[in-house]
Design a protein around this motif. Structure first.
Motif, PDB file in Angstrom:
ATOM      1  N   VAL A 172       0.846  -1.203   0.000  1.00 19.00           N
ATOM      2  CA  VAL A 172       0.000   0.000   0.000  1.00 19.00           C
ATOM      3  C   VAL A 172       0.878   1.247   0.000  1.00 19.00           C
ATOM      4  O   VAL A 172       0.651   2.175  -0.778  1.00 19.00           O
ATOM      5  CB  VAL A 172      -0.954  -0.003   1.223  1.00 19.00           C
ATOM      6  CG1 VAL A 172      -1.653   1.343   1.351  1.00 19.00           C
ATOM      7  CG2 VAL A 172      -1.976  -1.119   1.092  1.00 19.00           C
ATOM      8  N   LYS A 173       1.915   1.231   0.847  1.00 21.46           N
ATOM      9  CA  LYS A 173       2.814   2.394   0.906  1.00 21.46           C
ATOM     10  C   LYS A 173       3.455   2.645  -0.448  1.00 21.46           C
ATOM     11  O   LYS A 173       3.558   3.782  -0.907  1.00 21.46           O
ATOM     12  CB  LYS A 173       3.910   2.161   1.959  1.00 21.46           C
ATOM     13  CG  LYS A 173       3.469   2.562   3.357  1.00 21.46           C
ATOM     14  CD  LYS A 173       4.582   2.324   4.355  1.00 21.46           C
ATOM     15  CE  LYS A 173       4.006   2.207   5.741  1.00 21.46           C
ATOM     16  NZ  LYS A 173       4.839   1.402   6.630  1.00 21.46           N
ATOM     17  N   GLY A 174       3.901   1.558  -1.084  1.00 17.22           N
ATOM     18  CA  GLY A 174       4.535   1.678  -2.397  1.00 17.22           C
ATOM     19  C   GLY A 174       3.571   2.256  -3.418  1.00 17.22           C
ATOM     20  O   GLY A 174       3.939   3.152  -4.189  1.00 17.22           O
ATOM     21  N   HIS A 175       2.333   1.771  -3.411  1.00 14.23           N
ATOM     22  CA  HIS A 175       1.361   2.241  -4.398  1.00 14.23           C
ATOM     23  C   HIS A 175       0.913   3.666  -4.114  1.00 14.23           C
ATOM     24  O   HIS A 175       0.544   4.391  -5.034  1.00 14.23           O
ATOM     25  CB  HIS A 175       0.149   1.308  -4.429  1.00 14.23           C
ATOM     26  CG  HIS A 175       0.466  -0.047  -4.973  1.00 14.23           C
ATOM     27  ND1 HIS A 175       1.118  -0.222  -6.172  1.00 14.23           N
ATOM     28  CD2 HIS A 175       0.238  -1.294  -4.484  1.00 14.23           C
ATOM     29  CE1 HIS A 175       1.268  -1.513  -6.398  1.00 14.23           C
ATOM     30  NE2 HIS A 175       0.756  -2.189  -5.380  1.00 14.23           N
ATOM     31  N   GLN A 176       0.930   4.063  -2.840  1.00 17.30           N
ATOM     32  CA  GLN A 176       0.520   5.441  -2.511  1.00 17.30           C
ATOM     33  C   GLN A 176       1.418   6.442  -3.227  1.00 17.30           C
ATOM     34  O   GLN A 176       0.973   7.498  -3.668  1.00 17.30           O
ATOM     35  CB  GLN A 176       0.595   5.676  -0.991  1.00 17.30           C
ATOM     36  CG  GLN A 176      -0.540   5.033  -0.212  1.00 17.30           C
ATOM     37  CD  GLN A 176      -1.844   5.780  -0.352  1.00 17.30           C
ATOM     38  OE1 GLN A 176      -1.882   6.999  -0.362  1.00 17.30           O
ATOM     39  NE2 GLN A 176      -2.940   5.048  -0.483  1.00 17.30           N
ATOM     40  N   ALA A 177       2.712   6.086  -3.330  1.00 20.78           N
ATOM     41  CA  ALA A 177       3.666   6.986  -3.972  1.00 20.78           C
ATOM     42  C   ALA A 177       3.328   7.177  -5.454  1.00 20.78           C
ATOM     43  O   ALA A 177       3.593   8.233  -6.021  1.00 20.78           O
ATOM     44  CB  ALA A 177       5.078   6.423  -3.812  1.00 20.78           C
ATOM     45  N   ASN A 178       2.729   6.154  -6.081  1.00 23.92           N
ATOM     46  CA  ASN A 178       2.445   6.230  -7.519  1.00 23.92           C
ATOM     47  C   ASN A 178       0.994   6.623  -7.808  1.00 23.92           C
ATOM     48  O   ASN A 178       0.544   6.547  -8.952  1.00 23.92           O
ATOM     49  CB  ASN A 178       2.700   4.871  -8.175  1.00 23.92           C
ATOM     50  CG  ASN A 178       4.105   4.396  -7.943  1.00 23.92           C
ATOM     51  OD1 ASN A 178       5.027   5.208  -7.911  1.00 23.92           O
ATOM     52  ND2 ASN A 178       4.274   3.106  -7.753  1.00 23.92           N
ATOM     53  N   LYS A 179       0.275   6.991  -6.743  1.00 29.10           N
ATOM     54  CA  LYS A 179      -1.173   7.199  -6.900  1.00 29.10           C
ATOM     55  C   LYS A 179      -1.488   8.247  -7.969  1.00 29.10           C
ATOM     56  O   LYS A 179      -2.312   8.016  -8.845  1.00 29.10           O
ATOM     57  CB  LYS A 179      -1.755   7.645  -5.550  1.00 29.10           C
ATOM     58  CG  LYS A 179      -3.163   7.163  -5.319  1.00 29.10           C
ATOM     59  CD  LYS A 179      -3.518   7.227  -3.850  1.00 29.10           C
ATOM     60  CE  LYS A 179      -4.178   8.532  -3.498  1.00 29.10           C
ATOM     61  NZ  LYS A 179      -4.684   8.554  -2.123  1.00 29.10           N
ATOM     62  N   LYS A 180      -0.777   9.373  -7.897  1.00 29.16           N
ATOM     63  CA  LYS A 180      -1.096  10.474  -8.824  1.00 29.16           C
ATOM     64  C   LYS A 180      -0.764  10.096 -10.256  1.00 29.16           C
ATOM     65  O   LYS A 180      -1.535  10.374 -11.178  1.00 29.16           O
ATOM     66  CB  LYS A 180      -0.327  11.743  -8.425  1.00 29.16           C
ATOM     67  CG  LYS A 180      -1.053  12.503  -7.341  1.00 29.16           C
ATOM     68  CD  LYS A 180      -0.439  13.862  -7.112  1.00 29.16           C
ATOM     69  CE  LYS A 180      -1.202  14.595  -6.019  1.00 29.16           C
ATOM     70  NZ  LYS A 180      -0.412  15.661  -5.438  1.00 29.16           N
ATOM     71  N   ALA A 181       0.405   9.459 -10.434  1.00 29.33           N
ATOM     72  CA  ALA A 181       0.822   9.081 -11.786  1.00 29.33           C
ATOM     73  C   ALA A 181      -0.146   8.046 -12.363  1.00 29.33           C
ATOM     74  O   ALA A 181      -0.579   8.154 -13.511  1.00 29.33           O
ATOM     75  CB  ALA A 181       2.239   8.531 -11.747  1.00 29.33           C
ATOM     76  N   ASN A 182      -0.512   7.053 -11.544  1.00 32.13           N
ATOM     77  CA  ASN A 182      -1.408   5.998 -12.029  1.00 32.13           C
ATOM     78  C   ASN A 182      -2.815   6.513 -12.292  1.00 32.13           C
ATOM     79  O   ASN A 182      -3.533   5.980 -13.144  1.00 32.13           O
ATOM     80  CB  ASN A 182      -1.468   4.845 -11.020  1.00 32.13           C
ATOM     81  CG  ASN A 182      -0.193   4.021 -11.027  1.00 32.13           C
ATOM     82  OD1 ASN A 182       0.625   4.163 -11.934  1.00 32.13           O
ATOM     83  ND2 ASN A 182      -0.012   3.196 -10.024  1.00 32.13           N
ATOM     84  N   ALA A 183      -3.216   7.552 -11.544  1.00 33.98           N
ATOM     85  CA  ALA A 183      -4.564   8.091 -11.727  1.00 33.98           C
ATOM     86  C   ALA A 183      -4.719   8.702 -13.114  1.00 33.98           C
ATOM     87  O   ALA A 183      -5.838   8.890 -13.589  1.00 33.98           O
ATOM     88  CB  ALA A 183      -4.861   9.121 -10.654  1.00 33.98           C
ATOM     89  N   LYS A 184      -3.596   8.998 -13.780  1.00 32.09           N
ATOM     90  CA  LYS A 184      -3.673   9.584 -15.119  1.00 32.09           C
ATOM     91  C   LYS A 184      -3.723   8.519 -16.210  1.00 32.09           C
ATOM     92  O   LYS A 184      -3.881   8.848 -17.386  1.00 32.09           O
ATOM     93  CB  LYS A 184      -2.452  10.496 -15.350  1.00 32.09           C
ATOM     94  CG  LYS A 184      -2.541  11.773 -14.526  1.00 32.09           C
ATOM     95  CD  LYS A 184      -1.311  12.636 -14.706  1.00 32.09           C
ATOM     96  CE  LYS A 184      -1.344  13.814 -13.754  1.00 32.09           C
ATOM     97  NZ  LYS A 184      -0.007  14.269 -13.403  1.00 32.09           N
TER      98      LYS A 184
END
Ligand code: ZN
Length: 318
Positions: free
Chosen positions: A250-262
């Protein structure tokens, strides 16, 4: 005869173990038992009837306040909010007043954990229509008290409806609409009622724990690229109740949240859980597109062990 000690549900023992040491008290638990209620601010639990009364009482209260505001603005500022239309067809003013009026129903239901059932929703609709006409009646009484020509309520209602006129942009008043005024009256009632059921309807869409009779919390854990790998990884870590691995993911994915949301296709992972019993599940939703054209597809839920939910919430990996 020695009565057999009941099996401790917290630390179940096979019956043969109980037989071997019948006189020994069970060892004290290492950690004092803390009920989950202590860990969060809890609303005192009310019975179903009290909660319904609370919801309806609060809703009627905010409805009266909203309609009083409409009345006062009409009298003091000569501004009829209810009569504000967008593009001549959308009763925007009545919708807004309806929203404000029913906020009490929604807030009280959310705080008290009253499920927004069909009958309750219907009661709200009926009460809002009643509130609308109640407000009209009070307006009539106020007019009579202010020395208006004495006429019955229905004659007054008909007169005000038929004498409605559009205000033009210069502030001038056009011709009275006559019978067409009833179309506006209808739009006003529909707008007011529609605005009033929107917040309760939104509440109806929230996940609800029927065991504890309260609304559940939703927490977005991750936005993943729509690929099998990361989705399967999170699912299997959760199913294996691997807390550290899951929290790290979860911590790892939180870092990529904004990029992945695009990304054009992505999967959102939400933890939906009850703060009381820690019942919960992971919800995977496939999202496609962006802006107002987002298409949501539910990919299914992964039920979670309450113990695991409690640990994840305590670890707060988001
Ligand atoms: Zn619960």
């Amino acid at each position: 005869m020695i009565q057999q000690q009941p099996n401790d549900p917290n630390q179940p023992k096979p019956p043969d173990q109980i037989q071997e040491q019948p006189h020994q008290p069970p060892p004290p638990p290492e950690e004092p038992f803390r009920p989950p209620q202590d860990r969060y601010l809890m609303v005192p639990r009310l019975g179903p009837l009290s909660r319904s009364i609370l919801v309806l009482g609060c809703g009627v209260g905010t409805s009266m306040a909203a309609l009083l505001g409409v009345f006062l603005l009409n009298v003091l500022a000569d501004e009829n909010i209810m009569g504000l239309y967008a593009n001549y067809v959308i009763p925007a003013g009545a919708l807004l007043v309806g929203l404000a009026a029913s906020s009490g129903y929604a807030f009280a239901a959310w705080f008290s954990g009253r499920k927004m059932s069909g009958p309750l929703l219907l009661t709200i609709v009926l009460l809002q229509i009643l509130a609308y006409f109640g407000a009209q009646y009070l307006e009539y009484l106020a007019n009579v008290a202010a020395g208006a020509p004495n006429m019955g309520f229905f004659a007054y209602f008909d007169m005000t409806t038929q004498s409605w006129a559009w205000k033009d942009k210069n502030g001038g008043v056009g011709q009275p609409l006559g019978k067409l005024g009833y179309l506006l009256r209808f739009g006003e009632i529909v707008g007011f009622t529609l605005g009033a059921i929107l917040p309760p309807l939104a509440l109806r869409g929230l996940p609800y724990c029927s065991l504890c009779e309260r609304y559940m919390k939703t927490r977005q854990l991750a936005v993943l690229p729509a690929e099998a790998g990361p989705v399967e990884e999170m699912t299997s870590l959760a199913k294996a109740r691997h807390l550290d691995g899951f929290a790290d993911a979860v911590k790892g994915h939180q870092a990529n949240k904004k990029a992945n949301a695009k990304l054009g296709r992505r999967v959102t992972v939400k933890l939906i859980h009850c703060v009381q019993c820690s019942g919960g599940h992971l919800q995977f939703t496939l999202e496609e597109g962006s802006g107002q054209q987002i298409k949501h597809t539910q990919m299914g839920d992964v039920p979670l062990d309450p113990e695991f939910v409690r640990d994840v919430v305590d670890a707060r990996p988001w």
